[in-house]
Design a protein around this motif. Structure first.
Motif, PDB file in Angstrom:
ATOM      1  N   THR A  74       0.821  -1.211   0.000  1.00  0.00           N
ATOM      2  CA  THR A  74       0.000   0.000   0.000  1.00  0.00           C
ATOM      3  C   THR A  74       0.856   1.262   0.000  1.00  0.00           C
ATOM      4  O   THR A  74       0.407   2.318  -0.454  1.00  0.00           O
ATOM      5  CB  THR A  74      -0.954   0.030   1.206  1.00  0.00           C
ATOM      6  OG1 THR A  74      -0.191  -0.036   2.425  1.00  0.00           O
ATOM      7  CG2 THR A  74      -1.931  -1.125   1.150  1.00  0.00           C
ATOM      8  N   ALA A  75       2.094   1.164   0.488  1.00  0.00           N
ATOM      9  CA  ALA A  75       2.994   2.316   0.439  1.00  0.00           C
ATOM     10  C   ALA A  75       3.201   2.762  -1.002  1.00  0.00           C
ATOM     11  O   ALA A  75       3.326   3.963  -1.287  1.00  0.00           O
ATOM     12  CB  ALA A  75       4.333   1.972   1.084  1.00  0.00           C
ATOM     13  N   PHE A  76       3.232   1.811  -1.909  1.00  0.00           N
ATOM     14  CA  PHE A  76       3.379   2.136  -3.328  1.00  0.00           C
ATOM     15  C   PHE A  76       2.032   2.430  -3.981  1.00  0.00           C
ATOM     16  O   PHE A  76       1.844   3.459  -4.636  1.00  0.00           O
ATOM     17  CB  PHE A  76       4.057   0.976  -4.060  1.00  0.00           C
ATOM     18  CG  PHE A  76       4.218   1.218  -5.538  1.00  0.00           C
ATOM     19  CD1 PHE A  76       5.299   1.931  -6.018  1.00  0.00           C
ATOM     20  CD2 PHE A  76       3.281   0.743  -6.450  1.00  0.00           C
ATOM     21  CE1 PHE A  76       5.451   2.172  -7.377  1.00  0.00           C
ATOM     22  CE2 PHE A  76       3.416   0.973  -7.806  1.00  0.00           C
ATOM     23  CZ  PHE A  76       4.509   1.692  -8.273  1.00  0.00           C
ATOM     24  N   ALA A  77       1.084   1.532  -3.796  1.00  0.00           N
ATOM     25  CA  ALA A  77      -0.179   1.610  -4.539  1.00  0.00           C
ATOM     26  C   ALA A  77      -0.997   2.841  -4.186  1.00  0.00           C
ATOM     27  O   ALA A  77      -1.712   3.386  -5.044  1.00  0.00           O
ATOM     28  CB  ALA A  77      -1.005   0.352  -4.280  1.00  0.00           C
ATOM     29  N   ALA A  78      -0.898   3.318  -2.948  1.00  0.00           N
ATOM     30  CA  ALA A  78      -1.753   4.416  -2.501  1.00  0.00           C
ATOM     31  C   ALA A  78      -1.595   5.664  -3.364  1.00  0.00           C
ATOM     32  O   ALA A  78      -2.542   6.438  -3.528  1.00  0.00           O
ATOM     33  CB  ALA A  78      -1.441   4.753  -1.040  1.00  0.00           C
ATOM     34  N   HIS A  79      -0.412   5.862  -3.927  1.00  0.00           N
ATOM     35  CA  HIS A  79      -0.164   7.074  -4.713  1.00  0.00           C
ATOM     36  C   HIS A  79      -0.856   7.033  -6.071  1.00  0.00           C
ATOM     37  O   HIS A  79      -0.898   8.055  -6.771  1.00  0.00           O
ATOM     38  CB  HIS A  79       1.340   7.283  -4.870  1.00  0.00           C
ATOM     39  CG  HIS A  79       2.015   7.605  -3.575  1.00  0.00           C
ATOM     40  ND1 HIS A  79       2.213   8.892  -3.128  1.00  0.00           N
ATOM     41  CD2 HIS A  79       2.506   6.791  -2.602  1.00  0.00           C
ATOM     42  CE1 HIS A  79       2.809   8.863  -1.948  1.00  0.00           C
ATOM     43  NE2 HIS A  79       2.997   7.603  -1.607  1.00  0.00           N
ATOM     44  N   TYR A  80      -1.403   5.895  -6.424  1.00  0.00           N
ATOM     45  CA  TYR A  80      -2.130   5.763  -7.691  1.00  0.00           C
ATOM     46  C   TYR A  80      -3.631   5.576  -7.459  1.00  0.00           C
ATOM     47  O   TYR A  80      -4.365   5.310  -8.403  1.00  0.00           O
ATOM     48  CB  TYR A  80      -1.560   4.583  -8.488  1.00  0.00           C
ATOM     49  CG  TYR A  80      -0.128   4.822  -8.917  1.00  0.00           C
ATOM     50  CD1 TYR A  80       0.158   5.437 -10.128  1.00  0.00           C
ATOM     51  CD2 TYR A  80       0.933   4.470  -8.089  1.00  0.00           C
ATOM     52  CE1 TYR A  80       1.465   5.683 -10.521  1.00  0.00           C
ATOM     53  CE2 TYR A  80       2.249   4.715  -8.468  1.00  0.00           C
ATOM     54  CZ  TYR A  80       2.502   5.326  -9.684  1.00  0.00           C
ATOM     55  OH  TYR A  80       3.801   5.587 -10.061  1.00  0.00           O
TER      56      TYR A  80
END
Length: 301
Positions: A74-80
């Motif tokens: 989620t650290a990565f995906a949240a920005h999309y």
């Protein structure tokens, strides 16, 4: 002696025609320099944002970054992730503007590799960095949205303007003076973002704004730059170069204007709060890291 009106009209028509020719020449040069693979990379971003938004809302919420229960995915995906169409539309429009102008400046400023390397870093590494640094401010909330990466693109723009100006207007100019612009922009951001008092302008914002301006002047002076003389000469050169100067002006206006969007005076909205902290992180990190690489000549051909 006064020139006949017909001569003045002829000169005006000739100047307008020359300006149009310069604009067309710049557009032709830009179109000839654009690569299909670059466009695919640039267009992939809004495509991914739209694809993620097409997921069911419960799925999108599960991809948001929960500060109280963080995970690497989620650290990565949240920005999309975006939860409403307005938020998505604003970030897609901002990305298209920032990336489009940035790409044009990079291509015409002989900084294509620099821009694409920075863009890849922002898209692939910055989500982890920004999410991780967000944990420094403990709170029971979730974070999502592309605005932190958009602010990174905004932080890159002053560097792209510098490489473009060196390529088009001042080949002997040094990019080492660009931190002066960074300090001035930090002062501008402080004036925009720090809260107002109930009786007028808050002292914190004003103090940081003045400090940023002073740091910019001191840094420029230490680099041997005569600020007023350089500004006058630069404006004269830009104004005398239609097409090339117009693109520089568009980029400069965007550098100054976009923080108004990214750092609203009132960050609260309907059920959400603009994460000014992550915006500032994105902006600062996107300038500092790439500038260090430019300063040591990492992208010199």
């Amino acid at each position: 002696m006064t020139a006949p009106p017909t001569d003045e009209r002829d000169r005006a028509v000739g100047a307008a025609s020359a300006d149009r020719d310069a604009d067309r020449a710049l557009r032709r040069e830009l179109l000839a320099s654009v690569r299909a693979v670059d466009l695919l990379v640039l267009l992939a971003v809004p495509a991914v944002l739209l694809a993620v938004f097409a997921l069911p809302e419960p799925t999108r919420r599960s991809l948001a970054f929960a500060y109280a229960d963080p995970t690497v995915p989620t650290a990565f995906a949240a920005h999309y992730v975006h939860l409403d169409a307005g938020h998505l539309a604003g970030n897609v429009a901002s990305y298209c503007l920032l990336a489009g102008v940035g790409y044009a400046l990079a291509v015409l400023g002989d900084a294509r590799r620099f821009f694409l390397t920075a863009l890849a870093t922002f898209l692939l590494a910055f989500p982890f960095v920004l999410s991780g640094l967000n944990l420094a401010v403990p709170r029971d909330a979730i974070g999502f949205g592309f605005s932190g990466i958009n602010m990174a693109l905004a932080g890159l723009l002053p560097l792209l303007l510098g490489t473009y100006a060196r390529e088009r207007f001042a080949p002997d100019a040094s990019l080492r003076a660009l931190p002066a612009v960074f300090f001035a922009l930090l002062g501008w951001i402080a004036l925009l973002a720090l809260p107002l008092s109930t009786t007028g302008v808050g002292l914190a914002g004003l103090a940081v704004g003045v400090a940023g301006a002073l740091l910019a002047l001191l840094y420029a002076s230490s680099a041997g730059i005569r600020v007023l003389a350089t500004a006058r000469e630069g404006l004269r050169e830009i104004a005398s170069r239609p097409g090339e100067g117009d693109l520089f002006a568009v980029g400069a206006v965007l550098v100054v204007a976009y923080p108004v969007v990214g750092f609203p005076a009132d960050p609260t909205g309907a059920g959400s709060v603009v994460n000014l902290y992550v915006h500032l992180l994105g902006f600062c990190l996107a300038f500092i890291g790439p500038f260090a690489l430019l300063a040591v000549g990492a992208f010199d051909e």
